[in-house]
Design an enzyme around this catalytic site. Structure first.
Site, PDB file in Angstrom:
ATOM      1  N   GLY A 196      46.990 122.394  43.493  1.00  0.00           N
ATOM      2  CA  GLY A 196      45.931 121.390  43.455  1.00  0.00           C
ATOM      3  C   GLY A 196      46.427 120.059  43.959  1.00  0.00           C
ATOM      4  O   GLY A 196      47.638 119.861  44.164  1.00  0.00           O
ATOM      5  N   PRO A 197      45.521 119.117  44.187  1.00  0.00           N
ATOM      6  CA  PRO A 197      45.914 117.797  44.684  1.00  0.00           C
ATOM      7  C   PRO A 197      46.824 117.074  43.693  1.00  0.00           C
ATOM      8  O   PRO A 197      46.881 117.427  42.513  1.00  0.00           O
ATOM      9  CB  PRO A 197      44.564 117.065  44.843  1.00  0.00           C
ATOM     10  CG  PRO A 197      43.530 118.151  44.867  1.00  0.00           C
ATOM     11  CD  PRO A 197      44.068 119.260  44.025  1.00  0.00           C
ATOM     12  N   GLY A 201      46.911 117.217  37.066  1.00  0.00           N
ATOM     13  CA  GLY A 201      47.338 117.685  35.749  1.00  0.00           C
ATOM     14  C   GLY A 201      48.156 118.955  35.752  1.00  0.00           C
ATOM     15  O   GLY A 201      48.227 119.638  34.724  1.00  0.00           O
ATOM     16  N   THR A 203      51.550 119.333  36.055  1.00  0.00           N
ATOM     17  CA  THR A 203      52.708 119.175  35.183  1.00  0.00           C
ATOM     18  C   THR A 203      52.276 118.980  33.735  1.00  0.00           C
ATOM     19  O   THR A 203      52.961 119.439  32.808  1.00  0.00           O
ATOM     20  CB  THR A 203      53.554 117.978  35.658  1.00  0.00           C
ATOM     21  OG1 THR A 203      53.889 118.152  37.039  1.00  0.00           O
ATOM     22  CG2 THR A 203      54.828 117.869  34.847  1.00  0.00           C
ATOM     23  N   HIS A 418      28.020  90.841  57.713  1.00  0.00           N
ATOM     24  CA  HIS A 418      28.608  92.165  57.973  1.00  0.00           C
ATOM     25  C   HIS A 418      28.354  93.099  56.784  1.00  0.00           C
ATOM     26  O   HIS A 418      27.861  94.229  56.966  1.00  0.00           O
ATOM     27  CB  HIS A 418      30.118  92.009  58.216  1.00  0.00           C
ATOM     28  CG  HIS A 418      30.819  93.289  58.542  1.00  0.00           C
ATOM     29  ND1 HIS A 418      31.147  93.648  59.823  1.00  0.00           N
ATOM     30  CD2 HIS A 418      31.253  94.314  57.748  1.00  0.00           C
ATOM     31  CE1 HIS A 418      31.753  94.828  59.813  1.00  0.00           C
ATOM     32  NE2 HIS A 418      31.830  95.250  58.553  1.00  0.00           N
ATOM     33  N   GLU A 419      28.682  92.634  55.587  1.00  0.00           N
ATOM     34  CA  GLU A 419      28.484  93.483  54.403  1.00  0.00           C
ATOM     35  C   GLU A 419      27.000  93.685  54.108  1.00  0.00           C
ATOM     36  O   GLU A 419      26.595  94.760  53.643  1.00  0.00           O
ATOM     37  CB  GLU A 419      29.197  92.870  53.199  1.00  0.00           C
ATOM     38  CG  GLU A 419      30.699  92.692  53.367  1.00  0.00           C
ATOM     39  CD  GLU A 419      31.404  93.997  53.701  1.00  0.00           C
ATOM     40  OE1 GLU A 419      30.911  95.071  53.294  1.00  0.00           O
ATOM     41  OE2 GLU A 419      32.444  93.957  54.380  1.00  0.00           O
ATOM     42  N   HIS A 422      25.756  96.604  56.208  1.00  0.00           N
ATOM     43  CA  HIS A 422      26.054  97.902  55.579  1.00  0.00           C
ATOM     44  C   HIS A 422      25.056  98.193  54.462  1.00  0.00           C
ATOM     45  O   HIS A 422      24.493  99.301  54.371  1.00  0.00           O
ATOM     46  CB  HIS A 422      27.468  97.895  54.990  1.00  0.00           C
ATOM     47  CG  HIS A 422      28.563  97.930  56.007  1.00  0.00           C
ATOM     48  ND1 HIS A 422      28.618  98.860  57.011  1.00  0.00           N
ATOM     49  CD2 HIS A 422      29.671  97.140  56.151  1.00  0.00           C
ATOM     50  CE1 HIS A 422      29.712  98.654  57.745  1.00  0.00           C
ATOM     51  NE2 HIS A 422      30.359  97.603  57.246  1.00  0.00           N
ATOM     52  N   ASP A 494      35.588 100.420  60.427  1.00  0.00           N
ATOM     53  CA  ASP A 494      34.297 101.128  60.451  1.00  0.00           C
ATOM     54  C   ASP A 494      34.168 101.979  61.712  1.00  0.00           C
ATOM     55  O   ASP A 494      33.731 103.135  61.656  1.00  0.00           O
ATOM     56  CB  ASP A 494      33.145 100.119  60.385  1.00  0.00           C
ATOM     57  CG  ASP A 494      33.159  99.311  59.095  1.00  0.00           C
ATOM     58  OD1 ASP A 494      33.602  99.853  58.082  1.00  0.00           O
ATOM     59  OD2 ASP A 494      32.721  98.146  59.123  1.00  0.00           O
TER      60      ASP A 494
END
Length: 618
Positions: A196-197, A201, A203, A418-419, A422, A494
């Site tokens: 898993g990534p 968990g 360990t 700019h924001e 978005h 972006d």
């Protein structure tokens, strides 16, 4: 380390004993004796001041007539004895020390020998990893054996990965009651691979197994096997399984097994390097001629794709247990576990925090709660409130605020538009993730940011959703162009993300009618040279040109549709930007308030929006 201190104490005792022996057998001279020259001695003899002497080697010891002891060194003098007899001096002669020569040599060489001995001792300790074993301790394994009750973590402390827990609980049940499984002819898996990534968990699960199992539990890292000396890794594998058989039934946990279990023959060292010999020995021990019943191997890795196929076949690692990123329910359970260790306020609702942290691993969530506790301590708060948890979440997701950064009014205005671009595009397009927060406060390396949070967990995305995502990414670039008539470098990230997304749509996900559902460009990952060091072009130059053309059309059509959308709603864009300049940080409610004021009858559109799928080359 206990053996280390024990051996060190032994060497110190030996050294002290040697010093005492030297002092014991070393010829002693009375400290109160007066050193007398030979001339003075002869004068005293002639004057009758000396009545008795003792001759030993080249020294003469005696006392004067008034009782004072003396000592002198005599040269070869043939007239000395006649002179003493003439003066009626009582003469005694002692036999020379036979060992004096060897003792003098030992005394002169003892410091050097002691230094050499201490150096050899410490070199052996360093080579054997802290005093483990004797002269052949190099080949001993470095696994640590966990005794019952030594680890306090149990399965109650693990949340969000219930399927993985169930698989491992079955292993524990087998060790406690093997007849439950064997009476029907079943066989417990010899090995379980946790994949898993990072931070999910794996360990922690191993620690929980150590806390739950009532059997010996050995833990070791994959890198502990491999050394620069040939044969050491294989020897440590043999020793590890020998220790496991002596303590069977038992569990052996190997963390980061990809350090030793990678594909054979893929490295630059050929097929006979030390790592491959270690892997070969591991394969033999797990399922070879030697029986190892009762020894269960559990390993963890976040790179199962690089492991050798022979390691993953049934009979070795029979099961591969995926430890995934937790979903919203799992995140809430994990947050509640870590919240129990923290003094939380009554208004804290972990369900809200869990919904706002999609994609977070267990380690990320632990870090979030810890950051909130640190913020509370910094503010001298009595408890961790919901507001502090939100601040910690923003810090983990977006980076720390850089309020000390000086930004000119013009740059601040450009960042606000700019924001706002978005945010407005994300709000007006249908089917997109809702806006969570928009800010023009610099965080990390960004001057501003727009954050969206999904309503529910998503594991696949439609073509229309991806096209809308590209439009949102170009919202800031288009807003700068529409309002100021020029663009800045702020849209660099972006554009990069949008271009990468468009290319994946064409080359990996088959979202192009012109090029069809084919994968273009096979990734060749050199295991020892890095990830995706080269991408093999399995298509012609003509196909490459058509791929570039399709990707370009997707981007240009998305930018044109975004510009058309913002031109139509320029008043909303300016109002949101003004709100940002005033408050610096706004949420979805603020944007909805602006839209409700400017468009009283506006509702989120249910139309599909502009059809950006028609972007293929004719």
């Amino acid at each position: 380390m206990n053996n280390f201190y024990k051996n060190l104490s032994m060497w110190l005792v030996i050294g002290l004993a040697a010093v005492l022996l030297v002092n014991l057998f070393r010829p002693q001279v009375q400290e109160s004796s007066t050193q007398m020259t030979y001339s003075q001695f002869l004068a005293n003899v002639e004057s009758g001041a000396i009545r008795k002497v003792t001759i030993k080697d080249d020294r003469i010891l005696g006392s004067t007539s008034d009782g004072r002891p003396f000592m002198t060194i005599t040269p070869p003098d043939l007239e000395l004895i006649p002179l003493l007899r003439q003066s009626n001096v009582d003469i005694s002669v002692k036999e020379p020390d036979k060992e004096s020569f060897w003792i003098s040599i030992f005394i002169s060489w003892f410091p050097m020998l002691l230094l050499i001995g201490v150096w050899v001792f410490f070199m052996r300790q360093m080579q054997m990893g802290g005093g483990k074993g004797g002269a052949l301790g190099f080949g001993r394994n470095r696994a640590r054996m966990q005794e019952e009750g030594e680890v306090k973590i149990t399965f109650k402390d693990v949340a969000g990965i219930d399927e993985a827990k169930a698989e491992l609980e079955e292993i524990i049940d087998f060790l406690k009651d093997p007849e439950k499984f064997t009476k029907l002819g079943g066989r417990i898996p010899k090995g379980v691979l946790l994949a898993g990534p990072p931070g999910t968990g794996k360990t922690l699960l191993a620690k929980a197994i150590a806390g739950e199992a009532k059997v010996p539990f050995f833990t070791i890292s994959g890198s502990d096997f491999v050394e620069m000396f040939v044969g050491v890794g294989a020897s440590r594998v043999r020793d590890l399984f020998t220790q496991g058989m002596k303590n069977a039934p038992c569990i052996i946990f190997i963390d980061e097994i990809d350090a030793v279990g990678r594909h054979r023959g893929a490295g630059l060292g050929g097929g006979h390097d030390e790592r491959e010999q270690t892997l070969n020995q591991l394969l033999v021990e797990m399922d070879g001629f030697n029986a190892n019943d009762g020894v269960i191997i559990i390993a963890a890795t976040n790179r199962p794709d690089v492991l050798d196929p022979a390691l993953l076949r049934p009979g070795r690692f029979d099961r591969q247990v995926v430890v995934p990123i937790p979903d919203i329910k799992g995140r809430q359970m994990i947050l509640e576990i870590y919240g129990q260790k923290t003094k939380l306020a009554a208004d804290v609702d972990m369900a809200i925090i869990a919904r706002g942290t999609p994609g977070f691993s267990g380690a990320d969530l632990e870090n979030l709660v810890n950051e909130a506790a640190l913020l509370a301590a910094r503010q001298v708060a009595e408890e961790v409130s919901m507001e502090l948890l939100e601040q910690a979440k923003d810090k983990v997701m977006m980076g720390a605020e850089r309020r000390s950064m000086i930004i000119s009014e013009d740059e601040k205005k450009i960042t606000a538009y700019h924001e706002a671009g978005h945010a407005v595009v994300a709000r007006l397009l249908p089917g997109t993730d809702p806006i969570h927060k928009v800010s023009i406060i610099p965080r990390g390396r960004a001057l501003g940011l727009t954050m969206q949070l999904p309503i529910d967990e998503k594991y696949t995305h439609s073509k229309q959703f991806l096209l809308h995502t590209i439009q949102i990414l170009y919202g800031g670039w288009v807003a700068e162009k529409v309002v100021f008539g020029e663009i800045t470098t702020g849209a660099g990230n972006d554009i990069e993300r949008a271009s990468d997304l468009a290319r994946k749509m064409v080359c990996e996900w088959g979202m192009s009618d012109e090029l069809g559902p084919l994968a273009y460009g096979k990734k060749e990952e050199q295991i020892f040279l890095g990830r995706e060091i080269a991408q093999h072009r399995d298509y012609s130059e003509e196909t490459a040109r058509r791929i570039d053309e399709v990707v370009k059309n997707i981007i240009l059509d998305a930018a044109a549709a975004t510009e058309k959308l913002l031109q139509k709603n320029i008043d909303i864009l300016k109002a949101v930007a003004d709100d940002l300049l005033e408050k610096e940080t706004i949420s979805l409610e603020d944007i909805e308030r602006v839209i409700a004021k400017l468009r009283p009858n506006d509702q989120p559109s249910t139309e599909k929006g502009p059809d950006l799928a028609k972007t293929d080359v004719a």
